[in-house]
Design an enzyme around this catalytic site. Structure first.
Site, PDB file in Angstrom:
ATOM      1  N   GLY A 118       0.785  -1.237   0.000  1.00 54.04           N
ATOM      2  CA  GLY A 118       0.000   0.000   0.000  1.00 54.04           C
ATOM      3  C   GLY A 118       0.814   1.283   0.000  1.00 54.04           C
ATOM      4  O   GLY A 118       0.467   2.249  -0.680  1.00 54.04           O
TER       5      GLY A 118
ATOM      6  N   CYS B 157      15.443  -0.312   1.709  1.00 51.14           N
ATOM      7  CA  CYS B 157      15.479  -1.514   2.526  1.00 51.14           C
ATOM      8  C   CYS B 157      16.905  -1.921   2.843  1.00 51.14           C
ATOM      9  O   CYS B 157      17.154  -2.637   3.795  1.00 51.14           O
ATOM     10  CB  CYS B 157      14.765  -2.640   1.809  1.00 51.14           C
ATOM     11  SG  CYS B 157      13.201  -2.072   1.206  1.00 51.14           S
TER      12      CYS B 157
HETATM   13  N1  PLP Z   1       9.223  -5.612  -2.897  1.00 50.74           N
HETATM   14  C1  PLP Z   1       9.724  -4.515  -3.481  1.00 50.74           C
HETATM   15  C2  PLP Z   1      10.109  -4.574  -4.926  1.00 50.74           C
HETATM   16  C3  PLP Z   1       9.876  -3.328  -2.764  1.00 50.74           C
HETATM   17  O1  PLP Z   1      10.386  -2.249  -3.363  1.00 50.74           O
HETATM   18  C4  PLP Z   1       9.480  -3.307  -1.398  1.00 50.74           C
HETATM   19  C5  PLP Z   1       9.669  -2.102  -0.570  1.00 50.74           C
HETATM   20  O2  PLP Z   1      10.581  -1.330  -0.770  1.00 50.74           O
HETATM   21  C6  PLP Z   1       8.951  -4.486  -0.836  1.00 50.74           C
HETATM   22  C7  PLP Z   1       8.839  -5.612  -1.618  1.00 50.74           C
HETATM   23  C8  PLP Z   1       8.524  -4.529   0.595  1.00 50.74           C
HETATM   24  O3  PLP Z   1       7.266  -3.912   0.774  1.00 50.74           O
HETATM   25  P1  PLP Z   1       6.832  -3.418   2.228  1.00 50.74           P
HETATM   26  O4  PLP Z   1       7.644  -2.204   2.531  1.00 50.74           O
HETATM   27  O5  PLP Z   1       5.371  -3.114   2.087  1.00 50.74           O
HETATM   28  O6  PLP Z   1       7.067  -4.535   3.170  1.00 50.74           O
END
Ligand code: PLP
Length: 385
Positions: free
Chosen positions: A202, A327
């Site tokens: 989201g 991340c």
């Molecule tokens: N997958 C991708 C390609 C993303 O860019 C991200 C977040 O940066 C995620 C998964 C993880 O999503 P969430 O932050 O909702 O856990």
């Protein structure tokens, strides 16, 4: 501030706040409760599910709400692999691309560590594309699930998902795609894409952090990862985040409705921004696919300067962006995405990623490109002093 870090997160849209507000206040019921208040929460939840299903072109029963993209990826990769192997003990391998988000890569590694699976890593080319041939080489009668992202979060490269899904289908391997970055910018019809599972989040779309969804085709078995009261058809126990689901569905519906117009506009602005950066900083190197990339994505390496230093100089000039994926923040290792594309680790450490919001305008992007040149010069002159 000029915010160019939309792949990290986005602000909540006003329409989304308004849609979720009743479920945080008056309509606060638990969807599992049998009284009227609970029934209204249940109705809100199911209406949100139907809204998501309409965008994906699937049945509402094929949509599971999760706590975000990470959980959706975990449920898809681990849940499908474990269920598939339980049905057919030969299927003890999983195939993932080298440039997946850690939510997929670490799920695969956890299957190896805890459950004895073998992980097949599918290589990418120099612009970050997985070819159907490379995937075909990695999947076979022992593969339980294949997972290749729709669009990459660091360089924006878009994968040929229908062709990849077809290569997987040819050997009867369920195909999952992480569409977290693609949502709102690329078509999400799961039947046209030919995928068995697709993850969404989201907060990349104008909904709050902490909510997402996983589509899994009805015919595909999934082992739940969270056990409890059996909510979400047993796939994801725990009292549902009704307000979050409503917010997510609203954000997805709005983004998808605006998609073609905003994608065309933003891609034009992005190309002008890339052109200006490359003209002002002749050393800069665009990473990712030159055309098959997300409309808001512009990522560069600036050989000989540290990406982190450029970032700090940019922030002093009011430009907010990132050195890779949010991340991986705090990590001083070169990006696994860039090194998988064949970029030398010392060059990968010079990466800076700009991800434009749908609201970006030409004037602020020109200012941002000028600031990139100034930041680069400031860092380069320090390095040579
Ligand atoms: N997958 C991708 C390609 C993303 O860019 C991200 C977040 O940066 C995620 C998964 C993880 O999503 P969430 O932050 O909702 O856990």
């Amino acid at each position: 501030m000029i915010y160019l870090d939309s792949a990290a997160t986005t602000p909540v849209r006003l329409e989304v706040l308004e849609a979720m507000w009743p479920y945080l206040t008056g309509e606060f019921g638990n969807p599992s409760s049998h009284h009227e208040l609970g029934a209204r929460a249940q109705e809100g939840l199911e209406a949100a599910r139907a809204e998501v299903a309409a965008v994906l072109g699937c049945r509402p029963s094929e949509v599971t709400f999760t706590s975000g993209g990470t959980e959706a990826d975990n449920l898809a990769v681990k849940g499908i692999a474990l269920a598939r192997r339980a049905a057919d003990s030969r299927r003890n391998r999983v195939a993932v691309s080298a440039i997946e988000h850690p939510a997929v890569l670490e799920s695969a590694r956890s299957l190896a560590r805890l459950h004895g699976f073998q992980v097949d890593v599918v290589p990418v080319d120099s612009v970050g594309r997985v070819t159907p041939e490379a995937l075909a080489d990695a999947v076979g009668p022992q593969t339980a699930v294949a997972s290749i992202m729709y669009a990459n979060n660091e360089v924006g490269t878009v994968q040929p998902v229908p062709e990849l899904a077809a290569a997987s289908r040819a050997v009867r391997v369920p195909f999952h795609t992480d569409a977290v970055q693609a949502a709102g910018w690329l078509p999400l019809d799961v039947r046209a894409l030919g995928v068995e599972a697709l993850s969404l989040s989201g907060h990349k779309l104008g909904a709050p952090k902490g909510v997402g969804a996983l589509f899994v085709a009805g015919r595909v078995a999934v082992e739940p990862l969270v056990d409890g009261g059996g909510q979400e058809r047993g796939l994801r126990s725990g009292t549902e985040n009704v307000a979050g689901a409503v917010a997510f569905a609203t954000a997805l519906r709005l983004a998808d409705a605006e998609r073609t117009t905003s994608a065309t506009r933003l891609a034009g602005l992005r190309d002008a921004f890339i052109g200006r950066v490359l003209a002002l900083v002749p050393d800069a190197m665009l990473t990712g696919h030159p055309t098959e990339r997300l409309p808001g994505s512009a990522s560069f390496c600036f050989p000989r300067v540290s990406g982190e230093s450029v970032l700090l100089e940019l922030e002093r000039r009011g430009i907010v962006c990132s050195s890779g994926s949010a991340c991986a923040a705090g990590s001083s290792d070169p990006s696994h995405v860039l090194t998988a594309m064949g970029i030398a680790p010392v060059v990968a450490l010079t990466a800076v990623r700009f991800t434009l919001p749908g609201t970006a305008d030409a004037e602020e992007l020109d200012r941002a490109a000028d600031a990139v040149a100034q930041a680069y010069d400031a860092v380069a002159s320090l390095g040579t002093r």
